[in-house]
Design a protein around this motif. Sequence first.
Motif, short mmCIF file in Angstrom:
data_model
loop_
_atom_site.label_atom_id
_atom_site.label_comp_id
_atom_site.label_asym_id
_atom_site.label_seq_id
_atom_site.Cartn_x
_atom_site.Cartn_y
_atom_site.Cartn_z
N ALA A 27 0.83 -1.21 0.00
CA ALA A 27 0.00 0.00 0.00
C ALA A 27 0.86 1.26 0.00
N ALA A 28 1.96 1.23 0.77
CA ALA A 28 2.85 2.39 0.81
C ALA A 28 3.49 2.66 -0.55
N LEU A 29 3.91 1.59 -1.25
CA LEU A 29 4.46 1.77 -2.60
C LEU A 29 3.41 2.37 -3.53
N LEU A 30 2.17 1.88 -3.40
CA LEU A 30 1.11 2.35 -4.28
C LEU A 30 0.84 3.85 -4.07
N GLN A 31 0.97 4.31 -2.83
CA GLN A 31 0.70 5.73 -2.58
C GLN A 31 1.94 6.60 -2.72
N GLY A 32 3.06 5.99 -3.21
CA GLY A 32 4.21 6.80 -3.60
C GLY A 32 5.31 6.92 -2.58
N ASP A 33 5.37 6.03 -1.58
CA ASP A 33 6.41 6.09 -0.55
C ASP A 33 7.52 5.09 -0.84
N ASP A 34 8.76 5.48 -0.61
CA ASP A 34 9.87 4.55 -0.73
C ASP A 34 9.72 3.43 0.28
N GLN A 35 10.11 2.20 -0.13
CA GLN A 35 9.99 1.05 0.76
C GLN A 35 11.17 0.11 0.55
#
Length: 420
Positions: A72-80
């Motif tokens: 979900a974090a990748l989908l909303q544009g956050d580095d992971q």
Amino acid sequence: MNNGQTDTAVLVAMLSERAFVNVRLALAADAHQWQLHHGQVTLDDDTPVEERVWRYSTATFLELPLPGPTAAALLQGDDQDVDGIRVAPSGPPSSSASTYRLRGQEQRGRVITPWPRTEWTINRDTNTPQPGNDLLIGDGPSFLNFDQALSAFLYQRPHDSNADRSQLWRIVKPQRAGWLEKITIGPDLLTADVVGDALDGAVLELSWAAGNQPQPIDGAGTYRFPLPHGLAHDSLLMLRHEDQWLDWRHFPAPTYGRARDASVVWEQPGPELDILLANGEGKYLECKRGVPEGDSRKKMLKTIAAFASRDGGTVLIGVSDDLQIVGLPEKPTVDKQELAVVGMIRDCVEPAPPYESRVIDHDGKKVLAIEVSAGGQMYAYRDRDSQRPEFFIRVGPNTVPARHPEIAAGFRQAPAAVTL
């Protein structure tokens, strides 16, 4: 609704609620970081993920279970951090995703599933740099370039530039409440094998222009519809729960040459041929009275090249210009006539087009069907005497020479083109 838009926040919330999701990630290296080029998420608890990692100096391909909040974090544009790699999304997140609800055996992209599914896709920013065309050699199979590796990793199929060229994300959710596993169509009976996890209260309905036949479903099993006059043109077989469809199949004129529906079996192929001919010759159908010779032979081979270069189609041999089924002559044998056509295609169309040949028996008359699939590139007719390649496309019922921009676009679709 079969298609539309979904707010990305809804998808982020859906992924966050899951402990794990199955993901496939394609990463491309730039000067400073690993950037997400394409991501696929499958929301399927019933299918175990096969973990794979292909690592190269400029690209990495990962398939693994990933915590839902991380996806979900990748989908909303956050580095992971994923498998020891810091993954940076490419560009700002999109506010919405295109939504598609697909029936069983329906192809989208390069994927066909037996059960219905919902797909959400998000396209990447058009200004995002594309991966280079360097050879990929490393901890994985070797490839000519990134696109070939991507196609092999996602689909185990050769590269097709139309697949995932613009997609940043693809999220798939199977819909297994109920689906049509197999439909058998005979001259006077349609049989449907229904399976699923939530069939209570469902209805199976066969509809056509002059009427319909509904049947209540009491669970998985085989259901039958008598066809006293054969299957009507434009029939619709619908598996539904109240006003919501679970799965369906439509029976207009069959479109030979494109992906055939593996769930539909024509027990007696005559009705299939009748429905096909009902719409006449057109963009996807060419008829020949017999195995062609001379100029007619060239026309057929040019048409086969045109079918393969675009959307596919079928040549029926044993059908006259006025669409009467005359059948193949008794001599030479049908096998020899089929081999003659196969030899013509081998000698004069290149590269070898994707096609199948089969003989259809219709009331004792045999018709040879050459079913050509779309090949994802340009195919040439090469005259045996001049050896000069010629390129064609299908425009309505006519085969016409391809224009220079159409030829150039066709060659850009595939890394390996015809040698001029």
